[in-house]
Design a protein around this motif. Structure first.
Motif, PDB file in Angstrom:
ATOM      1  N   ASP A 184       1.722  23.410  27.997  1.00  0.00           N
ATOM      2  CA  ASP A 184       0.700  22.043  28.034  1.00  0.00           C
ATOM      3  C   ASP A 184       0.874  22.183  26.645  1.00  0.00           C
ATOM      4  O   ASP A 184       0.831  20.866  26.393  1.00  0.00           O
ATOM      5  CB  ASP A 184       0.274  21.995  29.059  1.00  0.00           C
ATOM      6  CG  ASP A 184       0.159  22.244  30.576  1.00  0.00           C
ATOM      7  OD1 ASP A 184       1.721  21.707  30.533  1.00  0.00           O
ATOM      8  OD2 ASP A 184      -0.520  21.969  31.180  1.00  0.00           O
ATOM      9  N   SER A 185       0.341  22.925  25.838  1.00  0.00           N
ATOM     10  CA  SER A 185       0.020  22.852  24.758  1.00  0.00           C
ATOM     11  C   SER A 185       1.260  22.786  24.016  1.00  0.00           C
ATOM     12  O   SER A 185       1.090  21.836  22.892  1.00  0.00           O
ATOM     13  CB  SER A 185      -1.144  23.726  24.238  1.00  0.00           C
ATOM     14  OG  SER A 185      -2.655  24.204  25.083  1.00  0.00           O
ATOM     15  N   GLU A 186       1.591  23.438  24.136  1.00  0.00           N
ATOM     16  CA  GLU A 186       3.344  23.409  23.320  1.00  0.00           C
ATOM     17  C   GLU A 186       3.648  22.078  23.274  1.00  0.00           C
ATOM     18  O   GLU A 186       4.740  21.087  22.838  1.00  0.00           O
ATOM     19  CB  GLU A 186       4.259  24.472  23.656  1.00  0.00           C
ATOM     20  CG  GLU A 186       5.408  25.146  22.581  1.00  0.00           C
ATOM     21  CD  GLU A 186       6.124  26.132  23.508  1.00  0.00           C
ATOM     22  OE1 GLU A 186       7.010  25.859  22.474  1.00  0.00           O
ATOM     23  OE2 GLU A 186       5.540  26.695  24.127  1.00  0.00           O
ATOM     24  N   ALA A 187       3.775  21.970  24.519  1.00  0.00           N
ATOM     25  CA  ALA A 187       4.765  20.377  25.494  1.00  0.00           C
ATOM     26  C   ALA A 187       3.364  19.406  24.648  1.00  0.00           C
ATOM     27  O   ALA A 187       4.397  18.133  23.901  1.00  0.00           O
ATOM     28  CB  ALA A 187       4.517  20.471  26.562  1.00  0.00           C
ATOM     29  N   LYS A 188       3.073  19.726  24.214  1.00  0.00           N
ATOM     30  CA  LYS A 188       2.244  18.184  23.591  1.00  0.00           C
ATOM     31  C   LYS A 188       1.946  17.918  22.128  1.00  0.00           C
ATOM     32  O   LYS A 188       2.209  17.156  21.302  1.00  0.00           O
ATOM     33  CB  LYS A 188       0.167  18.229  24.127  1.00  0.00           C
ATOM     34  CG  LYS A 188      -0.387  17.548  23.381  1.00  0.00           C
ATOM     35  CD  LYS A 188      -2.009  17.703  23.489  1.00  0.00           C
ATOM     36  CE  LYS A 188      -2.685  16.366  22.787  1.00  0.00           C
ATOM     37  NZ  LYS A 188      -4.701  16.485  23.385  1.00  0.00           N
ATOM     38  N   PHE A 189       2.003  19.559  21.784  1.00  0.00           N
ATOM     39  CA  PHE A 189       2.547  19.404  20.141  1.00  0.00           C
ATOM     40  C   PHE A 189       3.902  18.882  20.150  1.00  0.00           C
ATOM     41  O   PHE A 189       3.835  17.980  19.149  1.00  0.00           O
ATOM     42  CB  PHE A 189       2.031  20.970  19.308  1.00  0.00           C
ATOM     43  CG  PHE A 189       2.860  20.675  17.741  1.00  0.00           C
ATOM     44  CD1 PHE A 189       1.447  20.674  17.187  1.00  0.00           C
ATOM     45  CD2 PHE A 189       3.680  21.774  17.948  1.00  0.00           C
ATOM     46  CE1 PHE A 189       2.242  20.808  15.904  1.00  0.00           C
ATOM     47  CE2 PHE A 189       4.251  21.869  16.565  1.00  0.00           C
ATOM     48  CZ  PHE A 189       3.062  21.403  14.997  1.00  0.00           C
TER      49      PHE A 189
END
Length: 305
Positions: A184-189
């Protein structure tokens, strides 16, 4: 009235308050972001019974939102009867003027895949050997490839921006309940990176379409740029032409009248012109010409020395 040219028969200046009223009304229209469409059919919509004073008092004022929704429109002043006002009708035009010309978008240059797309398209085609045909064929192929790439990379620009904003908002709500996973953090970035890229593309596109040279691209204001785009479109639109005492509106008639105008403007009528045939001019012999030329050469060389 919005301009002094919209009244005839009454002088401006002095104790006349019409000038200040025009300025106040123009300021109101500008502050409200309203659009005034050209009036066709006649110049004025009101006149005194004796015809001494005429003014344009009746008009439609439309918003940018209306223009974006309905597109091209014209307002026509119709013939009046016993009234001192002419009725004004707003007419919507949905005629197709054919395919739009290809335009290069400056924001393509900031995309990481643009150079590769151009190079691949340029090397892919194998046109004939004749250089003029080769260049034309390569440019035509490149135009088609860039259009397809634009639809894939920047297609549905507004819809993709809304989808990214909604997805990022969902991630923000999720992080309020529990920490985000690495995925999710990678998708947000990645979502923020793609959103900024699309926003910059939209800003650059609006700037280019509005043709505002006095602002930097980083100072974009969507409402301002949209109003400039619509203003430029109205100025460049030919919705009707007055030919003699009649108006033509259809695409075929407007095109035909424009072609006829320039054909007549640049054509040359056949006429008898005076010539110099049979006129005997005084001349010198060939030997005299050699002597005269040698004298000129000597004088030139003497001046240079």
């Amino acid at each position: 009235m919005l301009h002094e040219s919209e009244r005839r028969g009454t002088p401006f200046g002095g104790d006349n308050s019409a000038g200040s009223e025009i300025r106040d009304f123009s300021s109101f229209v500008l502050s409200m972001g309203l659009l005034d469409f050209p009036l066709l059919g006649r110049r004025f919509t009101w006149c005194q019974p004796n015809g001494g004073v005429m003014s344009r008092l009746d008009r439609f004022l439309l918003s940018d939102g209306w223009w974006d929704l309905w597109g091209e429109a014209t307002q026509w002043a119709l013939p009046r009867d016993v009234s001192d006002h002419s009725p004004v009708v707003l007419r919507y035009s949905s005629q197709s003027w054919g395919p739009k010309p290809f335009r290069f978008n400056n924001f393509w240059l900031s995309h990481r895949d643009f150079g590769e797309v151009v190079q691949r398209s340029w090397n892919r085609s194998r046109p004939p050997e004749w250089m003029a045909v080769r260049l034309s064929t390569k440019l035509k192929t490149l135009k088609g490839d860039l259009k397809y790439w634009h639809s894939q990379a920047f297609g549905r620009l507004e819809g993709r921006i809304e989808e990214l904003v909604e997805a990022l908002n969902l991630l923000e709500l999720r992080v309020e309940r529990s920490p985000l996973s690495s995925a999710d953090s990678e998708a947000k970035f990645k979502g923020f990176h793609d959103l900024w890229a699309l926003l910059r593309a939209r800003e650059s596109q609006l700037f280019q379409q509005s043709c505002s040279r006095w602002l930097r691209e980083g100072d974009a204001n969507s409402a301002y740029f949209h109003s400039n785009i619509n203003l430029r479109r109205r100025r460049n639109s030919i919705l009707a032409l007055r030919v003699g005492s009649r108006w033509v509106e259809s695409v075929s008639e407007v095109r035909a009248e424009i072609v006829d105008y320039f054909r007549n403007h640049f054509s040359e009528a056949l006429m008898d012109r005076s010539t110099l045939d049979g006129v005997a001019f005084a001349s010198i012999s060939e030997d005299d010409g050699v002597v005269w030329l040698s004298l000129c050469v000597r004088r030139r060389l003497g001046g240079l020395s």
